[in-house]
Enzyme design. Structure first.
Site, PDB file in Angstrom:
ATOM      1  N   ASN A   9     -48.418 -11.421   5.879  1.00  0.00           N
ATOM      2  CA  ASN A   9     -47.785 -12.651   6.347  1.00  0.00           C
ATOM      3  C   ASN A   9     -48.857 -13.739   6.344  1.00  0.00           C
ATOM      4  O   ASN A   9     -49.733 -13.753   7.205  1.00  0.00           O
ATOM      5  CB  ASN A   9     -47.235 -12.421   7.756  1.00  0.00           C
ATOM      6  CG  ASN A   9     -46.734 -13.702   8.414  1.00  0.00           C
ATOM      7  OD1 ASN A   9     -46.556 -14.716   7.750  1.00  0.00           O
ATOM      8  ND2 ASN A   9     -46.511 -13.643   9.722  1.00  0.00           N
ATOM      9  N   TRP A  10     -48.767 -14.621   5.360  1.00  0.00           N
ATOM     10  CA  TRP A  10     -49.815 -15.654   5.224  1.00  0.00           C
ATOM     11  C   TRP A  10     -49.643 -16.786   6.232  1.00  0.00           C
ATOM     12  O   TRP A  10     -50.508 -17.649   6.350  1.00  0.00           O
ATOM     13  CB  TRP A  10     -49.810 -16.207   3.794  1.00  0.00           C
ATOM     14  CG  TRP A  10     -50.519 -15.311   2.811  1.00  0.00           C
ATOM     15  CD1 TRP A  10     -50.872 -13.990   3.002  1.00  0.00           C
ATOM     16  CD2 TRP A  10     -50.994 -15.668   1.504  1.00  0.00           C
ATOM     17  NE1 TRP A  10     -51.520 -13.513   1.888  1.00  0.00           N
ATOM     18  CE2 TRP A  10     -51.609 -14.515   0.947  1.00  0.00           C
ATOM     19  CE3 TRP A  10     -50.952 -16.831   0.757  1.00  0.00           C
ATOM     20  CZ2 TRP A  10     -52.179 -14.517  -0.328  1.00  0.00           C
ATOM     21  CZ3 TRP A  10     -51.520 -16.828  -0.524  1.00  0.00           C
ATOM     22  CH2 TRP A  10     -52.128 -15.689  -1.051  1.00  0.00           C
ATOM     23  N   LYS A  11     -48.517 -16.827   6.922  1.00  0.00           N
ATOM     24  CA  LYS A  11     -48.258 -17.908   7.886  1.00  0.00           C
ATOM     25  C   LYS A  11     -48.466 -19.275   7.196  1.00  0.00           C
ATOM     26  O   LYS A  11     -48.141 -19.411   6.036  1.00  0.00           O
ATOM     27  CB  LYS A  11     -49.129 -17.732   9.128  1.00  0.00           C
ATOM     28  CG  LYS A  11     -49.009 -16.302   9.690  1.00  0.00           C
ATOM     29  CD  LYS A  11     -49.633 -16.126  11.026  1.00  0.00           C
ATOM     30  CE  LYS A  11     -49.464 -14.680  11.483  1.00  0.00           C
ATOM     31  NZ  LYS A  11     -49.922 -14.437  12.842  1.00  0.00           N
ATOM     32  N   HIS A  89     -40.185 -13.756  13.819  1.00  0.00           N
ATOM     33  CA  HIS A  89     -41.612 -13.644  14.150  1.00  0.00           C
ATOM     34  C   HIS A  89     -41.860 -14.324  15.502  1.00  0.00           C
ATOM     35  O   HIS A  89     -41.251 -15.352  15.806  1.00  0.00           O
ATOM     36  CB  HIS A  89     -42.458 -14.297  13.057  1.00  0.00           C
ATOM     37  CG  HIS A  89     -43.914 -13.983  13.227  1.00  0.00           C
ATOM     38  ND1 HIS A  89     -44.699 -14.646  14.134  1.00  0.00           N
ATOM     39  CD2 HIS A  89     -44.701 -13.045  12.651  1.00  0.00           C
ATOM     40  CE1 HIS A  89     -45.931 -14.132  14.095  1.00  0.00           C
ATOM     41  NE2 HIS A  89     -45.951 -13.163  13.200  1.00  0.00           N
ATOM     42  N   GLU A  91     -44.077 -16.190  16.511  1.00  0.00           N
ATOM     43  CA  GLU A  91     -44.471 -17.599  16.433  1.00  0.00           C
ATOM     44  C   GLU A  91     -43.250 -18.494  16.239  1.00  0.00           C
ATOM     45  O   GLU A  91     -43.216 -19.626  16.727  1.00  0.00           O
ATOM     46  CB  GLU A  91     -45.515 -17.782  15.310  1.00  0.00           C
ATOM     47  CG  GLU A  91     -46.862 -17.197  15.733  1.00  0.00           C
ATOM     48  CD  GLU A  91     -47.755 -16.727  14.604  1.00  0.00           C
ATOM     49  OE1 GLU A  91     -47.504 -17.072  13.439  1.00  0.00           O
ATOM     50  OE2 GLU A  91     -48.720 -15.991  14.904  1.00  0.00           O
ATOM     51  N   GLU A 159     -44.454  -5.998  16.914  1.00  0.00           N
ATOM     52  CA  GLU A 159     -45.648  -6.829  17.036  1.00  0.00           C
ATOM     53  C   GLU A 159     -45.809  -7.310  18.468  1.00  0.00           C
ATOM     54  O   GLU A 159     -45.178  -8.309  18.867  1.00  0.00           O
ATOM     55  CB  GLU A 159     -45.544  -8.051  16.115  1.00  0.00           C
ATOM     56  CG  GLU A 159     -45.425  -7.721  14.651  1.00  0.00           C
ATOM     57  CD  GLU A 159     -45.921  -8.869  13.782  1.00  0.00           C
ATOM     58  OE1 GLU A 159     -46.849  -8.652  13.011  1.00  0.00           O
ATOM     59  OE2 GLU A 159     -45.406  -9.984  13.916  1.00  0.00           O
ATOM     60  N   GLY A 165     -53.293 -11.978  16.207  1.00  0.00           N
ATOM     61  CA  GLY A 165     -54.384 -12.932  16.004  1.00  0.00           C
ATOM     62  C   GLY A 165     -55.435 -12.929  17.097  1.00  0.00           C
ATOM     63  O   GLY A 165     -56.254 -13.844  17.175  1.00  0.00           O
ATOM     64  N   SER A 203     -53.281  -7.742  14.725  1.00  0.00           N
ATOM     65  CA  SER A 203     -54.711  -7.464  14.567  1.00  0.00           C
ATOM     66  C   SER A 203     -55.015  -6.184  13.791  1.00  0.00           C
ATOM     67  O   SER A 203     -55.991  -5.490  14.085  1.00  0.00           O
ATOM     68  CB  SER A 203     -55.407  -7.457  15.940  1.00  0.00           C
ATOM     69  OG  SER A 203     -55.312  -8.734  16.542  1.00  0.00           O
ATOM     70  N   GLY A 224     -51.338 -10.310   9.379  1.00  0.00           N
ATOM     71  CA  GLY A 224     -51.515 -11.749   9.267  1.00  0.00           C
ATOM     72  C   GLY A 224     -52.871 -12.074   8.676  1.00  0.00           C
ATOM     73  O   GLY A 224     -53.076 -12.047   7.463  1.00  0.00           O
ATOM     74  N   GLY A 225     -53.830 -12.352   9.551  1.00  0.00           N
ATOM     75  CA  GLY A 225     -55.157 -12.819   9.132  1.00  0.00           C
ATOM     76  C   GLY A 225     -55.799 -11.978   8.039  1.00  0.00           C
ATOM     77  O   GLY A 225     -56.379 -12.523   7.087  1.00  0.00           O
TER      78      GLY A 225
END
Ligand code: PGA
Length: 243
Positions: A9-11, A89, A91, A159, A165, A203, A224-225
């Site tokens: 997930n590149w956000k 998600h 976010e 999640e 993150g 994470s 993600g990251g």
């Protein structure tokens, strides 16, 4: 038999120059035995069509078209080359006040457009500290996952909000407990619930992936990251394939 899935997930990250990371990833994993899904920002979906990977959107609107400035419909994502979309998600739930019923509506729009969904659920730190994690999971599963979800069109991503993150990861026992709980709920509700994939997200890194993938009922990860760079995502894919 559930096929394992490594989803990135590149956000709100990624410009055209970053597509080189996908090229590198494709070179390293051309013979991958696991499914690989990349969810870039919507601006890059068309440009990703040449990659080997499944491509997904990060959100969609619940209706097909209309006066919704800035929004993207599931049909548009499919038209651009996506086969998946992330819905719910945390976010989106936090930044855009998305409710379970909105997420169910978006997921149904995705099915209607022929997309599969990755429906995200997970508790906040306050909810975990209050001992209500499984209640939150139950509420989100019941409210966000449509009745016509199948193992073919739906992946669940657990999640914990506090793990996203932050570098904080639940214990393996905590992950195992929630995944087993989700599995029980899915099998009770859906005839093919035993075949629905359940990803862990929050994470995940090359250094912790193998131990997380060894937890029962973990069918992969939503990352993600660590999905932004081939050097970071590649070891996660390798760990999943070896699990
Ligand atoms: P993270 O994000 O891997 O950067 O913690 C996971 C996610 O939000 O899907």
């Amino acid at each position: 038999m559930r096929r394992k899935l490594a989803a990135g997930n590149w956000k709100m990250n990624g410009l055209r120059a970053d597509l080189a990371e996908l090229q590198t990833l494709a070179e390293r994993h051309s013979d991958a035995t696991v499914d690989i899904l990349i969810c870039p920002p919507a601006t890059l979906i068309c440009a990703c069509q040449e990659t080997l990977f499944d491509i997904g959107g990060q959100d969609c609107h619940a209706v097909t078209a209309g006066a919704h400035t800035g929004d993207i419909s599931a049909q548009m994502l499919a038209d651009a080359g996506a086969t998946y979309v992330i819905t719910g998600h945390s976010e989106r739930r936090a930044d855009h006040a998305e409710t379970d019923s909105m997420i169910a509506a978006k997921s149904m729009a995705a099915y209607a457009a022929g997309l599969s969904t990755v429906i995200c659920i997970g508790e906040t730190l306050a909810e975990r500290d209050a001992g209500t994690t499984l209640d939150i999971i139950d509420r989100q599963l019941a409210g966000s996952v449509p009745a016509n979800a199948t193992a073919y069109n739906t992946v669940i991503a657990y999640e914990p909000v506090w793990a996203i993150g932050t570098g904080k990861v639940p214990t393996l026992a905590q992950i195992g407990q929630v995944h087993a709980h989700i599995r029980a709920r899915l099998t009770a509700r859906f005839t093919d619930g035993d075949n629905m994939r359940i990803l862990y997200g929050g994470s995940v890194k090359g250094s912790n992936a193998a131990e997380i993938f060894a937890v029962p009922e973990v069918d992969g990860a939503l990352v993600g990251g660590a999905s932004l760079k081939a050097d970071d995502f590649s070891p996660i894919i390798t760990a999943l394939a070896a699990s």
